[in-house]
Design a protein around this motif. Structure first.
Motif, mmCIF file in Angstrom:
data_model
loop_
_atom_site.group_PDB
_atom_site.id
_atom_site.type_symbol
_atom_site.label_atom_id
_atom_site.label_comp_id
_atom_site.label_asym_id
_atom_site.label_seq_id
_atom_site.Cartn_x
_atom_site.Cartn_y
_atom_site.Cartn_z
ATOM 1 N N VAL A 145 5.552 15.299 14.729
ATOM 2 C CA VAL A 145 6.699 14.631 14.098
ATOM 3 C C VAL A 145 6.784 13.228 14.688
ATOM 4 O O VAL A 145 6.302 12.983 15.804
ATOM 5 C CB VAL A 145 8.055 15.348 14.293
ATOM 6 N N GLU A 146 7.426 12.317 13.956
ATOM 7 C CA GLU A 146 7.476 10.925 14.378
ATOM 8 C C GLU A 146 8.266 10.752 15.674
ATOM 9 O O GLU A 146 8.975 11.649 16.131
ATOM 10 C CB GLU A 146 8.109 10.060 13.285
ATOM 11 N N SER A 147 8.154 9.535 16.189
ATOM 12 C CA SER A 147 8.840 9.224 17.444
ATOM 13 C C SER A 147 10.359 9.265 17.261
ATOM 14 O O SER A 147 10.880 9.076 16.163
ATOM 15 C CB SER A 147 8.423 7.831 17.915
ATOM 16 N N ALA B 105 0.835 -1.214 0.000
ATOM 17 C CA ALA B 105 0.000 0.000 0.000
ATOM 18 C C ALA B 105 0.862 1.253 0.000
ATOM 19 O O ALA B 105 0.534 2.250 -0.636
ATOM 20 C CB ALA B 105 -0.924 -0.011 1.216
ATOM 21 N N LYS B 106 1.997 1.195 0.731
ATOM 22 C CA LYS B 106 2.874 2.365 0.816
ATOM 23 C C LYS B 106 3.826 2.485 -0.367
ATOM 24 O O LYS B 106 4.400 3.547 -0.599
ATOM 25 C CB LYS B 106 3.730 2.293 2.092
ATOM 26 N N GLY B 107 4.036 1.355 -1.064
ATOM 27 C CA GLY B 107 5.090 1.328 -2.076
ATOM 28 C C GLY B 107 6.436 1.461 -1.385
ATOM 29 O O GLY B 107 7.330 2.168 -1.834
ATOM 30 N N SER C 107 16.257 11.328 0.809
ATOM 31 C CA SER C 107 15.062 12.028 0.325
ATOM 32 C C SER C 107 13.828 11.352 0.896
ATOM 33 O O SER C 107 13.552 10.200 0.645
ATOM 34 C CB SER C 107 14.987 11.997 -1.198
ATOM 35 N N HIS C 108 13.089 12.073 1.676
ATOM 36 C CA HIS C 108 11.984 11.483 2.413
ATOM 37 C C HIS C 108 11.063 12.636 2.784
ATOM 38 O O HIS C 108 11.461 13.786 2.680
ATOM 39 C CB HIS C 108 12.560 10.815 3.652
ATOM 40 N N TYR C 109 9.863 12.332 3.214
ATOM 41 C CA TYR C 109 8.949 13.397 3.620
ATOM 42 C C TYR C 109 8.841 14.444 2.526
ATOM 43 O O TYR C 109 8.781 15.637 2.804
ATOM 44 C CB TYR C 109 9.449 14.088 4.899
ATOM 45 N N PRO D 16 3.969 1.734 10.114
ATOM 46 C CA PRO D 16 4.761 2.873 9.649
ATOM 47 C C PRO D 16 3.825 4.062 9.525
ATOM 48 O O PRO D 16 2.614 3.922 9.718
ATOM 49 C CB PRO D 16 5.239 2.413 8.273
ATOM 50 N N SER D 17 4.361 5.219 9.209
ATOM 51 C CA SER D 17 3.474 6.352 8.993
ATOM 52 C C SER D 17 2.561 6.048 7.798
ATOM 53 O O SER D 17 2.978 5.385 6.843
ATOM 54 C CB SER D 17 4.297 7.612 8.750
ATOM 55 N N ALA D 18 1.306 6.521 7.874
ATOM 56 C CA ALA D 18 0.287 6.134 6.896
ATOM 57 C C ALA D 18 0.299 7.019 5.664
ATOM 58 O O ALA D 18 -0.691 7.682 5.341
ATOM 59 C CB ALA D 18 -1.089 6.144 7.558
ATOM 60 N N ASN D 19 1.444 7.035 4.981
ATOM 61 C CA ASN D 19 1.589 7.803 3.752
ATOM 62 C C ASN D 19 2.259 6.915 2.713
ATOM 63 O O ASN D 19 2.865 5.914 3.053
ATOM 64 C CB ASN D 19 2.475 9.031 4.005
ATOM 65 N N ARG D 20 2.149 7.285 1.445
ATOM 66 C CA ARG D 20 2.945 6.596 0.430
ATOM 67 C C ARG D 20 4.415 6.844 0.742
ATOM 68 O O ARG D 20 4.778 7.934 1.175
ATOM 69 C CB ARG D 20 2.629 7.155 -0.962
ATOM 70 N N ILE E 116 4.906 13.074 2.439
ATOM 71 C CA ILE E 116 4.774 13.720 3.740
ATOM 72 C C ILE E 116 3.981 12.841 4.703
ATOM 73 O O ILE E 116 2.970 12.266 4.322
ATOM 74 C CB ILE E 116 4.036 15.068 3.581
ATOM 75 N N SER E 117 4.414 12.781 5.949
ATOM 76 C CA SER E 117 3.682 11.984 6.932
ATOM 77 C C SER E 117 2.349 12.649 7.264
ATOM 78 O O SER E 117 2.245 13.870 7.297
ATOM 79 C CB SER E 117 4.510 11.841 8.212
ATOM 80 N N PRO E 118 1.305 11.853 7.519
ATOM 81 C CA PRO E 118 -0.031 12.391 7.766
ATOM 82 C C PRO E 118 -0.258 12.739 9.238
ATOM 83 O O PRO E 118 0.056 11.953 10.125
ATOM 84 C CB PRO E 118 -0.946 11.237 7.361
HETATM 85 MG MG MG Z 1 7.460 7.380 7.600
#
Ligand code: MG
Ligand code: TXA
Length: 321
Positions: free
Chosen positions: A174-176, A49-51, A224-226, A137-141, A145-147
């Protein structure tokens, strides 16, 4: 279709997880994309789902430290940190127990497991009712960007997941913080919702990934992320006509589109609003024909470390994810 659930539907959310479904749920940091961590197929569905690149291991979420420590081997530092910061935005990397039933795929085949107890009442209730580890994981592709709201989750994943459990916006934003406790010195793998200063006040010096002879960092820390769709420029001292502004404090003059992280330069407020800001500037900026996001400087202290980490990744050259 993705079911929209409210906190009254927790039992439904737990049933979907039990059936191997993917359920996004709010935590205090960001929305997670949850699956039964012991069900390999359900975990595989998260990656699909996230790829997400399959080498990137997932965090397992629990309703309590006692539950988490049935799956990993704690040490005195872990116990101390759990006592102090759980429930809360801290993830501990510890050795898996020999009989740990968590799918190898969830841990990407590593001998360690990342565990955390989130501080979100609805999430805790869901974890309690479900009764086992939930990989999330964070619920984004992947790479996006994290949701921090159910709407963000749906914008990225509607139709690809069973349900989203809407518990409102995420207060930390922001994430943990991810801390590796498997070596001699605790090692910060990802700055996040618990500041380095707060950790060090509790357990003394913490090494930073890459800073010592410790080449292995969190495998998920791709540069490269977010990444929003618009490119990001850091430490902006001025704004160009074709730029949207991510402001921290008094906004730079002349921007057509401004998202204020925190007018009074409060880092906790800025962290909570960071991903919302990137989402808004991305969507509105594209609509207005803007070509870039200019981000003002945020101090490198407390939650500023996590904010700058995410902004640096958002600004990094895009690579294959
Ligand atoms: Mg994430
Ligand atoms: O706040 C959060 O942590 C959110 C919410 C949903 O809990 N989750 C989250 O998960 O950010 P994710 O998958 O986007 O990031 C997990 C991070 C990645 O950098 C991953 O590489 C690292 O934790 N990680 C997971 N298991 C690990 C392990 N066994 N060893 C080292 N790093 C690990």
């Amino acid at each position: 279709m993705t079911e929209r659930l409210t906190p009254e539907d927790i039992a439904r959310a737990a049933a979907l997880l039990r059936a191997g479904g993917l359920v996004a749920f709010g935590t205090e940091t960001v929305y997670g994309l949850g699956a039964d961590a012991c069900n390999g197929e359900a975990v595989a569905a998260i990656y699909a789902a996230k790829g997400r690149p399959s080498f990137n291991p997932l965090i397992c979420h629990f309703a309590s430290a006692a539950a988490a420590f049935q799956y990993v081997v704690p040490n005195p530092l872990a116990e101390k940190l759990a006592q102090k910061f759980w429930p809360g935005p801290l993830t501990l990397v510890l050795p898996r127990r020999e009989d740990c039933p968590v799918s190898q795929l969830a841990g990407a085949g590593l001998p360690t497991l990342a565990v955390r107890v989130p501080a979100q009442p609805v999430a805790l209730q869901l974890l309690k009712i479900f009764g086992g580890p939930v990989a999330a994981p964070s619920a984004n592709r992947s790479g996006r960007i994290s949701p921090t709201s159910a709407a963000h989750v749906l914008a990225d994943l509607d139709g690809r997941i069973a349900a989203v459990l809407d518990s409102g916006p995420c207060p930390v934003g922001v994430e943990s913080t991810v801390l590796d406790l498997t070596g001699g010195t605790p090692c910060l793998l990802r700055p996040g919702g618990v500041s380095l200063e707060a950790l060090e006040a509790e357990i003394g010096p913490v090494a930073q990934a890459g800073a010592v002879d410790r080449p292995v960092s969190a495998p998920g820390m791709l540069l490269s992320h977010y990444a929003p769709a618009l490119p990001v420029r850091l430490n902006a001292g001025e704004v160009a006509a074709d730029e949207a502004l991510l402001a921290f404090g008094e906004p730079l003059a002349g921007a057509k589109l401004v998202f204020q992280l925190s007018a009074h330069k409060n880092l906790a407020e800025a962290a909570a609003r960071l991903f919302e800001g990137l989402h808004v500037l991305d969507a509105e900026g594209a609509r207005l024909g803007l070509r870039r996001i200019a981000a003002m400087c945020v101090p490198e202290q407390g939650l500023g470390l996590a904010i700058n980490d995410r902004l640096t990744r958002a600004a990094a050259p895009r690579n294959e994810l």
